[in-house]
Motif scaffolding. Structure first.
Motif, PDB file in Angstrom:
ATOM      1  N   GLY A 180       0.834  -1.201   0.000  1.00 22.82           N
ATOM      2  CA  GLY A 180       0.000   0.000   0.000  1.00 22.82           C
ATOM      3  C   GLY A 180       0.862   1.241   0.000  1.00 22.82           C
ATOM      4  O   GLY A 180       1.718   1.423  -0.872  1.00 22.82           O
ATOM      5  N   ARG A 181       0.667   2.107   0.991  1.00 21.38           N
ATOM      6  CA  ARG A 181       1.473   3.332   1.102  1.00 21.38           C
ATOM      7  C   ARG A 181       2.695   3.152   2.002  1.00 21.38           C
ATOM      8  O   ARG A 181       3.415   4.135   2.243  1.00 21.38           O
ATOM      9  CB  ARG A 181       0.606   4.483   1.648  1.00 21.38           C
ATOM     10  N   SER A 182       2.925   1.951   2.494  1.00 20.99           N
ATOM     11  CA  SER A 182       4.059   1.734   3.396  1.00 20.99           C
ATOM     12  C   SER A 182       5.221   1.086   2.660  1.00 20.99           C
ATOM     13  O   SER A 182       5.047   0.139   1.892  1.00 20.99           O
ATOM     14  CB  SER A 182       3.645   0.862   4.585  1.00 20.99           C
ATOM     15  N   HIS A 183       6.413   1.632   2.898  1.00 15.01           N
ATOM     16  CA  HIS A 183       7.644   1.117   2.296  1.00 15.01           C
ATOM     17  C   HIS A 183       8.490   0.469   3.387  1.00 15.01           C
ATOM     18  O   HIS A 183       8.806   1.099   4.401  1.00 15.01           O
ATOM     19  CB  HIS A 183       8.421   2.257   1.628  1.00 15.01           C
ATOM     20  N   TRP A 184       8.885  -0.777   3.171  1.00 18.60           N
ATOM     21  CA  TRP A 184       9.570  -1.585   4.180  1.00 18.60           C
ATOM     22  C   TRP A 184      11.027  -1.780   3.812  1.00 18.60           C
ATOM     23  O   TRP A 184      11.365  -2.044   2.658  1.00 18.60           O
ATOM     24  CB  TRP A 184       8.870  -2.930   4.323  1.00 18.60           C
TER      25      TRP A 184
END
Length: 299
Positions: A180-184
């Motif tokens: 989604g909008r999260s970058h890991w």
């Protein structure tokens, strides 16, 4: 050179056995022995959602310090935290923050979620819970990040966290993936002995601004990370939400996950010694690029 990233898990039956009898979060006790909020803050005293409860922390870290239980279940193994369960607990805490903010309370500036899971991570109770607090004064590292992010924005006219994500994606050495909008990614300067995992959320600067979809994405990434660290024999962790204030557009909310363990399981030797405790010098047993290769398959 350090030992291999592999540990033995304890006998959970022995570790957990008997603790339910005196747990203040179990059964009817959570509504009997835990304190209540002032009526002008939370009229009903405690917030309830299904079997989750939010109530004041008996030993508060700030003016508004609360505990949010994950529900009635006393012990949940790390790999049994489902996406729905974590997203629900995070959403419950976020809604508590929104309610505090709507009240106009002067401490409603920084809204922080902490998670100390199991004794090696500093939890004094087995029953899973979050520590949630609103404060007009950010914790030290968070304050330094907010100040540095503002200085970076003034100097470069861009957002540090967006630039960090772009640089990590281009490099590929530590970037894990996008949900989604999260970058890991694996953190390039980890504080934990087995590395840290960082998740940066696009276009969100503070906790009340997280959507249900954002929280589900964060829970999805956490579930993947937990499953991989479980394979190493790690069963405990710290996790924090790093947040700025409502209009700090130079900042991006991010989650930091840090696995915790013992250097010696038999002796109960903690993973924090003199270097970290007194010098504030962290020790990691592997390079973050190496840890990235271990976690990458989950993303």
């Amino acid at each position: 050179h350090f030992m291999k990233l592999q540990w033995e898990k304890p006998d959970f039956d022995a570790l957990v056995g008997g603790t339910e009898s005196w747990c203040p979060f179990c059964g009817d006790k959570v509504m009997q022995v835990t304190p209540c909020f002032p009526k002008d803050l939370i009229a009903e005293g405690r917030m309830r959602r299904n079997d989750m409860t939010i109530f004041p922390n008996l030993a508060p870290y700030d003016t508004i310090g609360a505990v949010a239980t994950f529900g009635a279940r006393h012990f949940i193994p790390m790999t049994n935290f489902t996406v729905d369960l974590m997203a629900g607990a995070f959403g419950f805490a976020r809604d508590f923050f929104r309610r505090i903010h709507a009240s106009g309370h002067p401490e409603s500036v920084y809204h922080i979620i902490n998670w100390n899971y199991m004794p090696p991570a500093g939890s004094s109770l087995i029953h899973p819970h979050l520590q949630v607090f609103s404060s007009s004064t950010p914790p030290n590292l968070m304050r330094q990040e907010i100040e540095a992010s503002k200085a970076y924005h003034l100097a470069h006219k861009t957002t540090y966290w967006d630039d960090l994500v772009a640089a990590e994606r281009q490099s590929g050495q530590r970037y894990l993936g996008r949900i989604g909008r999260s970058h890991w990614m694996t953190a390039y300067a980890p504080m934990g002995v087995a590395g840290d995992v960082l998740a940066v959320v696009e276009d969100v600067c503070w906790t009340p601004g997280l959507t249900d979809a954002d929280l589900r994405d964060l829970a999805t990434g956490l579930a993947r990370v937990m499953a991989e660290y479980d394979k190493m024999g790690i069963y405990s962790f710290n996790m924090n939400f790093f947040t700025a204030a409502e209009n700090d557009e130079h900042f991006r909310l991010h989650l930091l996950f840090s696995p915790r363990t013992f250097f010696s399981q038999k002796l109960g030797t903690p993973d924090v010694g003199a270097l970290q405790m007194l010098f504030n010098e962290t020790v990691c047993m592997a390079f973050p690029e190496e840890i990235n290769t271990i976690l990458k398959s989950a993303f």
